[in-house]
Design an enzyme around this catalytic site. Structure first.
Site: not given
Ligand code: NDP
Length: 460
Positions: A104, A125, A128, A140, A179-180, A392
């Site tokens: 997962k 993961q 977690k 992943k 998603g991620d 999830s």
């Molecule tokens: P999204 O794609 O929804 O958002 C990511 C955000 O981070 C955007 O604002 C993006 O900006 C910014 N970002 C991504 N890459 C970079 C980079 N290299 N430099 C600067 N800014 C960056 O992703 P999520 O919110 O889903 O995920 C964010 C983090 O949380 C990740 O590390 C993910 O692995 C983690 N996570 C997510 C979960 C989930 O349920 N979604 C669960 C647990 C962890 P831009 O749009 O400009 O790229």
């Protein structure tokens, strides 16, 4: 007494040596994979106390098995853009550990995705998912596909091609992606449609993060961001602090950030900054979340558009500058290694009281060391952002039972899960003589659950 202490010291040194040897092998076997190596190193170092107490884990080579994924699948993803050009991306799925349940973990679409990134995420993961108390193993995946600037039809064609291959390796009892970064409800919808068509069956539990109308769970969209805030609030409470009337900085403006901002605000905080990869906005009056949601969730725009509607706010290029803004609580919610030693120094000298990781591995090891040294409350990602995968798992449970819980039911369960993760991690930190160190506490709790299941199942 002195003799006992000396024996214990020697044991710790021997286990430390053993752990270092494992890490050397990991480096040799996984060259040019700095993120994966970083994630493994942090976990291995934190497990020394548990190995000293329970040498069976060493005898049964549990660590050696844990650091090697059960399976790593890479595949070609060909697709056709709107001008008729054939494009080729690379797809990945790492099926890291299935000791306590089906694999997962999310799928990430971002140009930086490679084997190192998916392996570091898949490895984290393991711990977690175990921490959530839900029966889920660890996986992943993703692709180096860049969704930015692509039309809706291009996204659909890419998702369909990606799923055409991935479908061979997943299933509700095998591997359940979500998603991620770069993968939200739209992408999950396209991938679910393609999976359904290929299988000729409605296996709702094969993906999570689905739309509410076709098997998604209420509260999943909010779960990671809300969960981070619930976890940090527990941590603050213990020190007589809270989000109420605190100034908060949250990086990113994606799924995790938006709902962390929302919950922090609901708890009375003033969130003054957020960002995307183009830069960050600072709004001294507190961010207008409705504007951020519209720009990001509806219009797909860059964060600098915010200042056009809110002239009192300012925009700065570069995403790490966000950590120079004075705040009580910092929540890095964008991406790995976005908060380095220099950023940590800024936060500490500005008097930050707590840091909670919403993103995966957003702080470098040097930054974490800096927080520890200065007694900043620190909530590590594996524990603090586990709310997403926990809900999830609740989505999978609802799909299996063919029922749907209310938002309140799901949110209640989420709060309970985050509180339990906090309490269990704290308890482990005390038991293993690092009181309050949630990095070590969380790793140990997750490790013991998975390691014991692996021992029960024999050498497989
Ligand atoms: P999204 O794609 O929804 O958002 C990511 C955000 O981070 C955007 O604002 C993006 O900006 C910014 N970002 C991504 N890459 C970079 C980079 N290299 N430099 C600067 N800014 C960056 O992703 P999520 O919110 O889903 O995920 C964010 C983090 O949380 C990740 O590390 C993910 O692995 C983690 N996570 C997510 C979960 C989930 O349920 N979604 C669960 C647990 C962890 P831009 O749009 O400009 O790229």
């Amino acid at each position: 007494m002195k003799v006992m202490e000396e024996i214990k010291e020697t044991q710790i040194q021997n286990v430390g040596k053993y752990v270092n040897e494992i890490f050397e092998v990991v480096k040799e076997r996984n060259p040019n994979e700095p993120e994966f190596q970083q994630a493994v190193k942090e976990v291995l170092d934190s497990l020394v106390p548990v190995l000293v107490k329970n040498p069976t884990y060493m005898k049964q080579a549990v660590l050696e098995r844990l650091v090697e994924p059960e399976r790593l699948i890479t595949f070609r993803v060909p697709w056709v853009d709107d001008s008729g050009n054939v494009k080729v991306n690379r797809g990945f799925r790492v099926q890291f550990n299935s000791a306590i349940g089906p694999y997962k973990g999310g799928l990430r679409f971002h140009p930086s995705v490679n084997a190192s990134i998916v392996k570091f995420l898949g490895f984290e993961q393991i711990f977690k998912n175990a921490l959530t108390g839900q029966p889920i193993g660890a996986g992943k995946g993703g692709s180096d596909f860049d969704p930015k600037g692509k039309s809706d039809l291009e996204i659909m064609r890419f998702c369909q091609s990606f799923m055409t291959e991935l479908a061979k390796h997943i299933g509700p009892d095998i591997d359940v992606p979500a998603g991620d970064i770069g993968v939200g409800a739209r992408e999950i919808g396209y991938m679910f449609g393609q999976y359904k068509k290929l299988r000729g069956a409605y296996e709702a539990g094969v993906l999570t993060g689905k739309g509410i109308g076709y098997g998604g769970s209420l509260g999943r969209k909010e779960a990671t961001g809300y969960g981070v805030v619930y976890f940090v609030e527990e941590m603050l409470k213990e020190k007589g602090l809270s989000f109420n009337e605190s100034t908060v900085v949250i990086s990113g403006s994606g799924n995790v950030s938006i709902y962390a901002i929302e919950k922090a605000m609901q708890l009375g905080a003033k969130v003054v900054a957020c960002s995307d990869s183009s830069g960050y906005i600072y709004d001294p009056n507190g961010i207008n979340l409705e504007t951020v949601k519209r720009l990001k969730e509806v219009e797909n725009k860059r964060i600098y558009e915010y200042v056009k509607e809110h002239p009192e706010a300012s925009f700065q290029v570069g995403y790490s500058g966000i950590w120079t803004i004075p705040c009580d609580i910092a929540l890095p919610c964008a991406t790995q290694n976005e908060l380095d030693k220099e950023s940590a120094e800024h936060l500490v000298s500005n008097g930050v009281k707590a840091v909670g990781e919403g993103a995966n591995m957003p702080s470098t090891q040097e930054a974490i060391d800096m927080f520890m040294e200065h007694h900043v409350l620190f909530a590590p990602a594996k524990a603090a952002n586990a709310g997403g995968v926990a809900v999830s798992a609740l989505e999978m449970a609802q799909n299996s039972a063919r029922i749907a819980w209310t938002q309140e039911e799901v949110d209640g369960k989420l709060q309970e899960i985050m509180n339990t993760i906090y309490r269990e991690s704290m308890k482990a930190s005390e038991k293993y003589n690092v009181p309050g160190n949630l990095v070590v506490g969380a790793n140990i709790v997750g490790f013991i659950k998975v390691a014991d299941a692996m021992l029960s199942q024999g050498v497989i």
